[in-house]
Write a protein that holds these residues in place. Structure first.
Motif, PDB file in Angstrom:
ATOM      1  N   TYR A  42       0.849  -1.192   0.000  1.00 15.52           N
ATOM      2  CA  TYR A  42       0.000   0.000   0.000  1.00 15.52           C
ATOM      3  C   TYR A  42       0.885   1.242   0.000  1.00 15.52           C
ATOM      4  O   TYR A  42       1.942   1.264   0.628  1.00 15.52           O
ATOM      5  CB  TYR A  42      -0.907   0.009   1.224  1.00 15.52           C
ATOM      6  CG  TYR A  42      -1.871  -1.161   1.272  1.00 15.52           C
ATOM      7  CD1 TYR A  42      -3.155  -1.049   0.741  1.00 15.52           C
ATOM      8  CD2 TYR A  42      -1.485  -2.376   1.844  1.00 15.52           C
ATOM      9  CE1 TYR A  42      -4.032  -2.120   0.781  1.00 15.52           C
ATOM     10  CE2 TYR A  42      -2.357  -3.458   1.885  1.00 15.52           C
ATOM     11  CZ  TYR A  42      -3.636  -3.314   1.355  1.00 15.52           C
ATOM     12  OH  TYR A  42      -4.497  -4.388   1.388  1.00 15.52           O
ATOM     13  N   ALA A  43       0.435   2.269  -0.702  1.00 13.68           N
ATOM     14  CA  ALA A  43       1.164   3.534  -0.754  1.00 13.68           C
ATOM     15  C   ALA A  43       0.165   4.675  -0.834  1.00 13.68           C
ATOM     16  O   ALA A  43      -0.936   4.525  -1.396  1.00 13.68           O
ATOM     17  CB  ALA A  43       2.110   3.558  -1.946  1.00 13.68           C
ATOM     18  N   ASN A  45      -1.353   8.246  -2.011  1.00 14.65           N
ATOM     19  CA  ASN A  45      -1.416   9.055  -3.228  1.00 14.65           C
ATOM     20  C   ASN A  45      -0.481  10.264  -3.127  1.00 14.65           C
ATOM     21  O   ASN A  45      -0.461  10.966  -2.119  1.00 14.65           O
ATOM     22  CB  ASN A  45      -2.859   9.523  -3.441  1.00 14.65           C
ATOM     23  CG  ASN A  45      -3.021  10.326  -4.715  1.00 14.65           C
ATOM     24  OD1 ASN A  45      -2.437   9.997  -5.736  1.00 14.65           O
ATOM     25  ND2 ASN A  45      -3.803  11.399  -4.635  1.00 14.65           N
ATOM     26  N   LEU A 121       2.761   9.096  -7.051  1.00 12.98           N
ATOM     27  CA  LEU A 121       1.717   8.093  -7.251  1.00 12.98           C
ATOM     28  C   LEU A 121       0.345   8.710  -7.462  1.00 12.98           C
ATOM     29  O   LEU A 121       0.014   9.742  -6.874  1.00 12.98           O
ATOM     30  CB  LEU A 121       1.666   7.153  -6.042  1.00 12.98           C
ATOM     31  CG  LEU A 121       2.830   6.161  -5.905  1.00 12.98           C
ATOM     32  CD1 LEU A 121       2.738   5.422  -4.580  1.00 12.98           C
ATOM     33  CD2 LEU A 121       2.831   5.174  -7.062  1.00 12.98           C
ATOM     34  N   GLU A 122      -0.433   8.048  -8.298  1.00 13.52           N
ATOM     35  CA  GLU A 122      -1.817   8.428  -8.545  1.00 13.52           C
ATOM     36  C   GLU A 122      -2.704   7.222  -8.258  1.00 13.52           C
ATOM     37  O   GLU A 122      -2.244   6.074  -8.267  1.00 13.52           O
ATOM     38  CB  GLU A 122      -1.992   8.876  -9.993  1.00 13.52           C
ATOM     39  CG  GLU A 122      -1.096  10.054 -10.378  1.00 13.52           C
ATOM     40  CD  GLU A 122      -1.158  10.364 -11.865  1.00 13.52           C
ATOM     41  OE1 GLU A 122      -1.831   9.583 -12.598  1.00 13.52           O
ATOM     42  OE2 GLU A 122      -0.537  11.347 -12.295  1.00 13.52           O
ATOM     43  N   PHE A 123      -3.989   7.494  -8.041  1.00 14.74           N
ATOM     44  CA  PHE A 123      -4.907   6.387  -7.766  1.00 14.74           C
ATOM     45  C   PHE A 123      -4.974   5.417  -8.942  1.00 14.74           C
ATOM     46  O   PHE A 123      -5.186   4.218  -8.759  1.00 14.74           O
ATOM     47  CB  PHE A 123      -6.298   6.923  -7.439  1.00 14.74           C
ATOM     48  CG  PHE A 123      -6.373   7.639  -6.124  1.00 14.74           C
ATOM     49  CD1 PHE A 123      -6.227   6.944  -4.933  1.00 14.74           C
ATOM     50  CD2 PHE A 123      -6.584   9.012  -6.068  1.00 14.74           C
ATOM     51  CE1 PHE A 123      -6.285   7.594  -3.703  1.00 14.74           C
ATOM     52  CE2 PHE A 123      -6.650   9.672  -4.851  1.00 14.74           C
ATOM     53  CZ  PHE A 123      -6.502   8.963  -3.661  1.00 14.74           C
ATOM     54  N   ASP A 125      -2.606   4.330 -10.549  1.00 13.05           N
ATOM     55  CA  ASP A 125      -1.453   3.427 -10.542  1.00 13.05           C
ATOM     56  C   ASP A 125      -1.760   2.110  -9.837  1.00 13.05           C
ATOM     57  O   ASP A 125      -0.930   1.190  -9.863  1.00 13.05           O
ATOM     58  CB  ASP A 125      -0.257   4.094  -9.854  1.00 13.05           C
ATOM     59  CG  ASP A 125       0.289   5.255 -10.663  1.00 13.05           C
ATOM     60  OD1 ASP A 125       0.307   5.151 -11.904  1.00 13.05           O
ATOM     61  OD2 ASP A 125       0.702   6.265 -10.061  1.00 13.05           O
ATOM     62  N   THR A 126      -2.909   2.018  -9.222  1.00  9.43           N
ATOM     63  CA  THR A 126      -3.308   0.771  -8.577  1.00  9.43           C
ATOM     64  C   THR A 126      -3.392  -0.357  -9.616  1.00  9.43           C
ATOM     65  O   THR A 126      -3.977  -0.179 -10.685  1.00  9.43           O
ATOM     66  CB  THR A 126      -4.663   0.924  -7.881  1.00  9.43           C
ATOM     67  OG1 THR A 126      -4.539   1.878  -6.815  1.00  9.43           O
ATOM     68  CG2 THR A 126      -5.141  -0.397  -7.298  1.00  9.43           C
ATOM     69  N   LEU A 149      -0.106  -3.387  -6.217  1.00 12.53           N
ATOM     70  CA  LEU A 149       0.017  -2.087  -5.565  1.00 12.53           C
ATOM     71  C   LEU A 149      -1.361  -1.464  -5.409  1.00 12.53           C
ATOM     72  O   LEU A 149      -2.124  -1.357  -6.380  1.00 12.53           O
ATOM     73  CB  LEU A 149       0.914  -1.152  -6.388  1.00 12.53           C
ATOM     74  CG  LEU A 149       0.947   0.311  -5.945  1.00 12.53           C
ATOM     75  CD1 LEU A 149       1.557   0.437  -4.557  1.00 12.53           C
ATOM     76  CD2 LEU A 149       1.727   1.167  -6.947  1.00 12.53           C
ATOM     77  N   GLN A 150      -1.656  -1.057  -4.181  1.00 14.84           N
ATOM     78  CA  GLN A 150      -2.923  -0.373  -3.898  1.00 14.84           C
ATOM     79  C   GLN A 150      -2.604   1.046  -3.438  1.00 14.84           C
ATOM     80  O   GLN A 150      -1.985   1.247  -2.401  1.00 14.84           O
ATOM     81  CB  GLN A 150      -3.696  -1.115  -2.805  1.00 14.84           C
ATOM     82  CG  GLN A 150      -5.025  -0.464  -2.418  1.00 14.84           C
ATOM     83  CD  GLN A 150      -6.065  -0.571  -3.521  1.00 14.84           C
ATOM     84  OE1 GLN A 150      -6.355  -1.666  -4.003  1.00 14.84           O
ATOM     85  NE2 GLN A 150      -6.625   0.543  -3.921  1.00 14.84           N
ATOM     86  N   VAL A 151      -3.008   2.047  -4.247  1.00 18.43           N
ATOM     87  CA  VAL A 151      -2.791   3.453  -3.893  1.00 18.43           C
ATOM     88  C   VAL A 151      -4.006   3.932  -3.100  1.00 18.43           C
ATOM     89  O   VAL A 151      -5.154   3.819  -3.563  1.00 18.43           O
ATOM     90  CB  VAL A 151      -2.588   4.318  -5.149  1.00 18.43           C
ATOM     91  CG1 VAL A 151      -2.342   5.769  -4.753  1.00 18.43           C
ATOM     92  CG2 VAL A 151      -1.414   3.789  -5.972  1.00 18.43           C
TER      93      VAL A 151
END
Length: 228
Positions: A42-43, A45, A121-123, A125-126, A149-151
């Motif tokens: 998880y990262a 935004n 990062l942008e949403f 990019d998930t 990857l979950q943004v």
């Protein structure tokens, strides 16, 4: 006999399949690719995230080809593409379709690291990120590993209250058991010493009785013989 010929042909096929399997087994087990133990990361935004990837090969590598791909249910694209000449050289990027991506790994000193860093990062990019490795030294055998990857807007704080309570209870129980064992040993020690003192007292008392009664083997004073 037709039956014997058929059985012989079947044995030959099985033998050929077994030999082929033995030949391919070392190749299939030689090249390994890993993106770490976590299958999902998880990262937040607007921040950055390191997407890990390492590889290993029992046979070494020459002109190794690697690339990262991104895919969702409706999108697939190659993010970065490159090669590594040998174990003594760093990877070279030949293609990159996103300026936010940089190659952070190194293959020198057997690190074999081809991780990438994704900035800003942008949403959107998930999705799934797959690290691919192809080794010409192993008949162009290819292996890959995928990480999701979950943004998110913000990282949720993990409530460890229950875990701390459980650890506290377990620690208390262990401490209580240790205390019980120590008390048990102390009581056993006291009982042993008390029994030893009783035995000494009984022996001493028995000796005194024998002396007073003048029994054989006692320590009673011997009377001198009477002179005639």
């Amino acid at each position: 006999m037709p039956g014997a010929g058929g059985r012989g042909a079947a044995r030959a096929r099985w033998l050929g399949t077994g030999l082929l399997g033995l030949f391919l087994l070392p190749v299939s087990l030689s090249l390994e690719v890993s993106v770490g133990k976590a299958t999902t990361i998880y990262a937040v935004n607007g921040t950055e995230i390191l997407l890990p990837c390492t590889f290993s090969s029992c046979f070494g590598f020459q002109d190794l080809h690697f690339w990262w791909s991104y895919n969702t249910s409706d999108t697939f694209r190659t993010l970065i593409d490159g090669t590594v000449k040998n174990e003594k050289s760093d990877p070279k990027v030949k293609f990159k379709n996103d300026d936010r991506i940089t190659l952070e790994g190194s293959t020198k000193e057997k690190m074999n690291n081809i991780s990438i860093l994704l900035r800003n990062l942008e949403f959107s990019d998930t999705g799934k990120y797959t690290c691919h490795v192809q080794n010409p030294k192993e008949n162009n055998f290819q292996h890959q590993a995928t990480i999701f990857l979950q943004v998110v807007d913000k990282l949720e704080e993990v409530d460890n209250t229950v875990t701390l309570i459980i650890l506290g209870v377990v620690g208390g129980v262990i401490g209580l058991l240790i205390l019980i064992l120590l008390v048990k040993k102390f009581i056993a020690f006291i009982i042993k010493k008390t029994q030893e003192k009783k035995k000494e007292c009984l022996v001493s008392s028995s000796g005194n009785d024998n002396t007073e009664n003048g029994l054989p083997g006692s320590k009673a004073e011997e009377k001198p013989p009477t002179k005639v």
